[in-house]
Design a protein around this motif. Structure first.
Motif, PDB file in Angstrom:
ATOM      1  N   ALA A  80       0.834  -1.208   0.000  1.00 35.09           N
ATOM      2  CA  ALA A  80       0.000   0.000   0.000  1.00 35.09           C
ATOM      3  C   ALA A  80       0.865   1.254   0.000  1.00 35.09           C
ATOM      4  N   SER A  81       1.951   1.257   0.778  1.00 30.02           N
ATOM      5  CA  SER A  81       2.727   2.493   0.864  1.00 30.02           C
ATOM      6  C   SER A  81       3.437   2.772  -0.462  1.00 30.02           C
ATOM      7  N   PHE A  82       3.759   1.730  -1.223  1.00 35.73           N
ATOM      8  CA  PHE A  82       4.331   1.962  -2.553  1.00 35.73           C
ATOM      9  C   PHE A  82       3.268   2.522  -3.508  1.00 35.73           C
ATOM     10  N   VAL A  83       2.128   1.868  -3.552  1.00 34.09           N
ATOM     11  CA  VAL A  83       1.077   2.238  -4.510  1.00 34.09           C
ATOM     12  C   VAL A  83       0.582   3.665  -4.274  1.00 34.09           C
ATOM     13  N   GLN A  84       0.456   4.024  -3.011  1.00 39.42           N
ATOM     14  CA  GLN A  84      -0.089   5.352  -2.692  1.00 39.42           C
ATOM     15  C   GLN A  84       0.813   6.500  -3.116  1.00 39.42           C
ATOM     16  N   ARG A  85       2.066   6.220  -3.397  1.00 42.71           N
ATOM     17  CA  ARG A  85       2.991   7.301  -3.776  1.00 42.71           C
ATOM     18  C   ARG A  85       2.990   7.583  -5.273  1.00 42.71           C
ATOM     19  N   LEU A  86       2.351   6.735  -6.065  1.00 41.13           N
ATOM     20  CA  LEU A  86       2.414   6.899  -7.526  1.00 41.13           C
ATOM     21  C   LEU A  86       1.623   8.121  -7.978  1.00 41.13           C
ATOM     22  N   ARG A  87       2.252   8.957  -8.814  1.00 40.20           N
ATOM     23  CA  ARG A  87       1.629  10.184  -9.333  1.00 40.20           C
ATOM     24  C   ARG A  87       2.004  10.367 -10.790  1.00 40.20           C
ATOM     25  N   SER A  88       1.096  10.931 -11.579  1.00 45.14           N
ATOM     26  CA  SER A  88       1.459  11.336 -12.936  1.00 45.14           C
ATOM     27  C   SER A  88       2.498  12.443 -12.884  1.00 45.14           C
ATOM     28  N   LEU A  89       3.268  12.577 -13.953  1.00 41.27           N
ATOM     29  CA  LEU A  89       4.259  13.642 -14.014  1.00 41.27           C
ATOM     30  C   LEU A  89       3.572  15.009 -13.987  1.00 41.27           C
ATOM     31  N   ALA A  90       2.494  15.137 -14.769  1.00 40.75           N
ATOM     32  CA  ALA A  90       1.643  16.342 -14.728  1.00 40.75           C
ATOM     33  C   ALA A  90       2.440  17.635 -14.883  1.00 40.75           C
ATOM     34  N   THR A  91       3.093  17.777 -16.032  1.00 34.57           N
ATOM     35  CA  THR A  91       3.774  19.031 -16.364  1.00 34.57           C
ATOM     36  C   THR A  91       3.108  19.584 -17.625  1.00 34.57           C
ATOM     37  N   GLU A  92       3.588  20.760 -18.044  1.00 33.04           N
ATOM     38  CA  GLU A  92       3.018  21.360 -19.258  1.00 33.04           C
ATOM     39  C   GLU A  92       3.203  20.433 -20.457  1.00 33.04           C
ATOM     40  N   GLU A  93       4.368  19.806 -20.503  1.00 39.37           N
ATOM     41  CA  GLU A  93       4.655  18.931 -21.647  1.00 39.37           C
ATOM     42  C   GLU A  93       3.935  17.588 -21.539  1.00 39.37           C
ATOM     43  N   TYR A  94       3.662  17.151 -20.316  1.00 37.92           N
ATOM     44  CA  TYR A  94       2.992  15.864 -20.083  1.00 37.92           C
ATOM     45  C   TYR A  94       1.768  16.113 -19.205  1.00 37.92           C
ATOM     46  N   PRO A  95       0.751  16.751 -19.787  1.00 37.75           N
ATOM     47  CA  PRO A  95      -0.376  17.199 -18.956  1.00 37.75           C
ATOM     48  C   PRO A  95      -1.303  16.051 -18.543  1.00 37.75           C
ATOM     49  N   VAL A  96      -2.044  16.318 -17.506  1.00 41.85           N
ATOM     50  CA  VAL A  96      -3.071  15.399 -17.031  1.00 41.85           C
ATOM     51  C   VAL A  96      -4.411  15.850 -17.600  1.00 41.85           C
TER      52      VAL A  96
END
Ligand SMILES: [Cu+2]
Length: 602
Positions: A349-365
């Protein structure tokens, strides 16, 4: 890659043709070069030795794992599959969106029937949004255990990685081993046909096709990854494991996750990973320890409430070896402190909960904020009715379900039935909610709640709907465990995750709509839930299922049919001139004579 017999590369002929294609919407950027690649995949049975035993397995181009497809973002690949094996097969391009083209997606009985032995079929693998690592695998029964490989997608010409260019890279494909070899599907079908819960179990786990030297007769074949002191390497990790989640770690070295499922993530530094069947993780590792040899180790994260002695608990190993002159310490250093134990739920769980998209201008969400279709789907272990004494174990058999419907494969693929308006193949009535609300994750749940119906029930979506699905794991039959849900044709955003029962008032307030991970496979935690969102902008017929094959075979799957939009560019493409015919029943395909399978009146 470890090659068991003949060198594979000589059989993987490919020609690259630079084509100029105008991408609609990119007109102002001018023409973009798009490389077209041609691969030949020859499938045949070979004999290999694992754990001192010779076993016959089906492989591509004589290697396990199979050949790596290496392309740049936006390229086009044609893979000609020559089936020289004994049984029918299909291939799937896991994590490749395949816009408007489910005809090349691959799952048996969903988008096609098998490629019969002695014939060939060409898949069009159309790379568009994916960047990083995705993969390919067989998608009929459990054939994928030895028929799989990686797809490496580099940035477009002129683009760069969103992290410092690594000094080198290594491919790490995690796999499972079944002693049954090419008889695995027969063994599976025999157990399924009598309603038995005793479907085959893996005998162990592999790194790049090998057990590693903790298993007898494996010293010579243990994979070695050579590194230079001070350099940083990109590890592209694919989990082709068939039936379980895995923990992975390297002795004395930190791992920096930078990508997952063909999309970049915010960098996170960890000492171990948890990877679910179907997922890929791109990880940086710097060779900054004393020159020497260090074990890389993978072992099961077992989420079933199962007797410790009843599952394979051997550790798969490989060795990171520093180049240069130094005195070897023997044996290599083992990650005793960082490899989590089989049932370490909090480590997972502690590994999975840390995952985030990069979410930058070049790689938007691009996560949908307004939802037009909301589904709440229970994932359960079930009792299925077994009429007319058809089951060896009494009047019910084991099954799995989504919203208490246990999927049954049709005899003609859903895509063909949808495209040609063939009635009686599927029903368009998959429910948005389970038949009953109860304390899904409680103990001692009534067995009557575990009754499920069998059906070929699909969910139809209008083009461009914004969809939220909350998958709720249940503890019916005390059977809660992780369910890595995989969607074909789409990546989705994981906006929420939790333990216990989903609360539709408080939990959505905690959703991450800023930088949620964008993935194609994500686990419903044991006794927990996960919320995902996506925009239905890829018309076609798309399978989605638990990627633990045991659960998939028991029925934890269904199909999204995404209708066409108003224009040609928002509509499904027409079928290619040839699709393999739906001529052999499941039993005939596995148990019939080779010639019987080839009997073709097409
Ligand atoms: Cu599952």
């Amino acid at each position: 890659m470890i090659v068991d017999m003949a060198k594979s590369s000589s059989q993987t002929s490919y020609i690259c043709v630079v084509a100029i294609s105008l991408f609609l919407g990119n007109l102002f950027l001018g023409a973009q070069a798009r490389t077209v690649h041609y691969y030949d995949f020859v499938l045949r049975e070979i004999n290999v030795t694992r754990n001192c035993t010779v076993t016959t397995i089906l492989v591509v181009n004589d290697s396990l794992p199979g050949p790596t497809i290496r392309v740049q973002k936006g390229d086009l690949v044609y893979v000609k599959v020559h089936n020289q094996g004994l049984y029918g097969v299909t291939l799937h391009w896991h994590g490749v969106k395949q816009p408007r083209n489910p005809w090349s997606d691959g799952p048996e009985y969903i988008t096609q029937c098998v490629i019969p032995p002695g014939t060939n079929f060409t898949y069009e693998v159309n790379l568009t949004e994916e960047e990083g690592t995705v993969w390919w695998h067989a998608h009929n029964e459990w054939t994928r255990f030895t028929v799989h490989g990686a797809i490496v997608v580099l940035p477009r010409e002129g683009s760069s990685l969103p992290f410092a260019t690594p000094d080198g890279e290594h491919l790490i494909v995690l796999g499972s081993w079944y002693n049954e070899g090419t008889s695995l599907n027969k063994a599976l079908e025999m157990e399924m046909s009598i309603g038995s819960p005793n479907v085959p179990r893996a005998t162990g786990y592999l790194i790049n096709g090998q057990y590693g030297d903790f298993v007898p007769c494996s010293n010579e074949t243990t994979p070695h990854f050579f590194v230079d002191y001070g350099k940083t390497y990109l590890l592209r990790i694919v989990s082709a494991v068939v039936g379980t989640e895995m923990f992975f770690t390297i002795a004395d070295h930190n791992l920096t996750v930078v990508g997952m499922d063909g999309a970049y993530t915010k960098p996170i530094v960890v000492s171990y990973l948890m990877i679910e069947p179907g997922q890929t993780l791109d990880v940086l590792v710097t060779a900054n320890q004393s020159p020497g040899r260090y074990y890389m180790a993978a072992q099961r994260f077992a989420t079933e409430d199962m007797d410790f002695t009843k599952f394979a608990h051997m550790v798969a190993t490989a060795i990171i070896q520093y180049k240069g002159n130094y005195s070897l310490t023997s044996p290599p250093s083992f990650p005793i402190d960082t490899l989590p134990f089989y049932h370490d739920y909090s480590a997972a769980a502690s590994f999975v909960q840390r995952l985030r998209s990069l979410a930058t201008e070049e790689y938007p969400v691009d996560v949908p904020h307004n939802v037009t279709t909301r589904m709440f789907i229970t994932a359960s272990l079930n009792d299925l009715p077994c009429p007319d004494d058809s089951c060896y174990f009494g009047d019910s058999k084991i099954g799995t379900s989504l919203n208490n419907i246990s999927w049954v494969d049709p005899s003609v693929d859903v895509l063909q039935a949808y495209y040609r308006n063939i009635s009686g193949v599927y029903t368009a009535d998959f429910p948005d909610f389970p038949p009953e609300m109860f304390n899904f994750t409680g103990d001692d749940l009534s067995t009557s709640l575990a009754e499920a119906a069998e059906g070929t029930s699909v969910k139809v979506l209008n083009y461009n709907e914004t969809v939220e699905v909350v998958f709720q794991g249940t503890n019916l039959l005390e059977g809660s465990e992780y369910h890595p849900m995989h969607m074909h044709g789409y990546s989705f955003y994981v906006v929420g995750l939790g333990l216990g029962n989903f609360n539709n008032e408080t939990d959505p307030q905690m959703y991450n709509l800023v930088d949620p991970p964008k993935v194609n496979t994500f686990g419903v935690p044991k006794r927990g839930w996960v919320a995902i969102r996506f925009r239905a902008n890829n018309p076609g017929v798309w399978y989605w299922h638990c990627h633990i094959d045991r659960h998939m075979s028991w029925g934890m799957n269904t199909v999204f049919i995404v209708k066409n939009g108003d224009t040609e560019e928002t509509s499904m493409r027409p079928p290619p001139s040839y699709m393999p015919p739906c001529i052999a029943s499941k039993e005939d395909k596995l148990f019939g004579e080779r010639d019987h399978n080839l009997k073709s009146d097409i």
